[in-house]
Motif scaffolding. Sequence first.
Motif, PDB file in Angstrom:
ATOM      1  N   UNK B  99       0.819  -1.316   0.026  1.00  0.00           N
ATOM      2  CA  UNK B  99      -0.127   0.053  -0.002  1.00  0.00           C
ATOM      3  C   UNK B  99       0.952   1.384  -0.039  1.00  0.00           C
ATOM      4  N   UNK B 100       1.855   1.343   0.917  1.00  0.00           N
ATOM      5  CA  UNK B 100       2.659   2.425   1.075  1.00  0.00           C
ATOM      6  C   UNK B 100       3.313   2.710  -0.483  1.00  0.00           C
ATOM      7  N   UNK B 101       3.883   1.767  -0.962  1.00  0.00           N
ATOM      8  CA  UNK B 101       4.655   1.965  -2.224  1.00  0.00           C
ATOM      9  C   UNK B 101       3.887   2.002  -3.625  1.00  0.00           C
ATOM     10  N   UNK B 102       2.463   1.981  -3.154  1.00  0.00           N
ATOM     11  CA  UNK B 102       1.548   2.365  -4.426  1.00  0.00           C
ATOM     12  C   UNK B 102       1.392   0.966  -5.332  1.00  0.00           C
ATOM     13  N   UNK B 103       1.941  -0.222  -4.899  1.00  0.00           N
ATOM     14  CA  UNK B 103       1.994  -1.447  -5.489  1.00  0.00           C
ATOM     15  C   UNK B 103       0.564  -2.154  -5.547  1.00  0.00           C
ATOM     16  N   UNK B 104      -0.368  -1.520  -4.875  1.00  0.00           N
ATOM     17  CA  UNK B 104      -1.661  -2.285  -4.763  1.00  0.00           C
ATOM     18  C   UNK B 104      -2.487  -1.679  -5.961  1.00  0.00           C
ATOM     19  N   UNK B 105      -1.744  -0.763  -6.700  1.00  0.00           N
ATOM     20  CA  UNK B 105      -2.710  -0.188  -7.740  1.00  0.00           C
ATOM     21  C   UNK B 105      -2.095  -0.972  -9.228  1.00  0.00           C
ATOM     22  N   UNK B 106      -1.092  -1.461  -8.869  1.00  0.00           N
ATOM     23  CA  UNK B 106      -0.384  -2.106 -10.002  1.00  0.00           C
ATOM     24  C   UNK B 106      -0.501  -3.569  -9.998  1.00  0.00           C
ATOM     25  N   UNK B 107      -0.477  -4.323  -8.934  1.00  0.00           N
ATOM     26  CA  UNK B 107      -0.891  -5.938  -8.856  1.00  0.00           C
ATOM     27  C   UNK B 107      -2.294  -5.886  -8.170  1.00  0.00           C
ATOM     28  N   UNK B 108      -2.858  -6.983  -8.360  1.00  0.00           N
ATOM     29  CA  UNK B 108      -4.195  -7.137  -7.823  1.00  0.00           C
ATOM     30  C   UNK B 108      -3.774  -8.124  -6.590  1.00  0.00           C
TER      31      UNK B 108
END
Lengths: 133, 121
Positions: B99-108
């Motif tokens: 979440x902090x790194x914004x990877x939730x937007x890239x990976x499901x």
Amino acid sequence: MSSESEQGRLFLRIPGKPEYVSLVRLTISGLASRVNDLSYEDIEDLKLAVAEACSRAILHGNGEEISIECQVSDHSVTVSIQDQGTGEEEEDDMGIFLIRSLMEEVTIKTLAGKGSILLMSKKRNHEHRNQRS
Amino acid sequence: MDAKETGADVKVTSRQISPNVWMAELTGEIDVYTSPKIKEGITELIEKGVYNLIISLEGVRYIDSTGLGVLIGALKKVREHNGTIGIVCNNPQIKKIFSITGLVKIFGIYKDEQEALKSLA
């Protein structure tokens, strides 16, 4: 470190090799677990931030030794990680970004030609006292 | 099933779960020392032609930015072949890092294999 006063200092020196980072994680985690005012989440944050700083030091440090100093005071846990690398600062690095997100105060001092020191601290929250017991 | 010992205490175990989706279960602590081994295991799968991948982090106790870097690298590679990667993860600390790194937007990020498979299929 005195568990009674929950204050004290810990010094570690490790070879600048990736296999030693897990040892630092274990040590920091063990030390932080003895500080009452840190929640589980605080301990995990501290562990990751220190490990990220060590990884950075190893990647920039040309295999030279890394010094880690951990200071527990009444209000915070402060950790400094010193490498002897190129001293180049990469602010766009994901590791640095994580450290800045997880810790409250983060500063990086570049020592011209002699590496760098990354200083970080986590506040002790007295509301967490006894939550882990 | 293919279990690959990858050094230290990390492991990549892979199996085919549908005609075009594979599951890779990672176990252990993924850091600057062990992430090259994880990278090797995942790259091997992609080179075999696996472009739709579910990566389970349920057996992962710890992951740092080098581990995240491996996942990002793998996603870039599968996307070149119109593939995708779904992550199964329920560990709050690891989810927080995504979440902090914004990877939730890239990976499901999914709670289990079934949910991930439904999304990838």
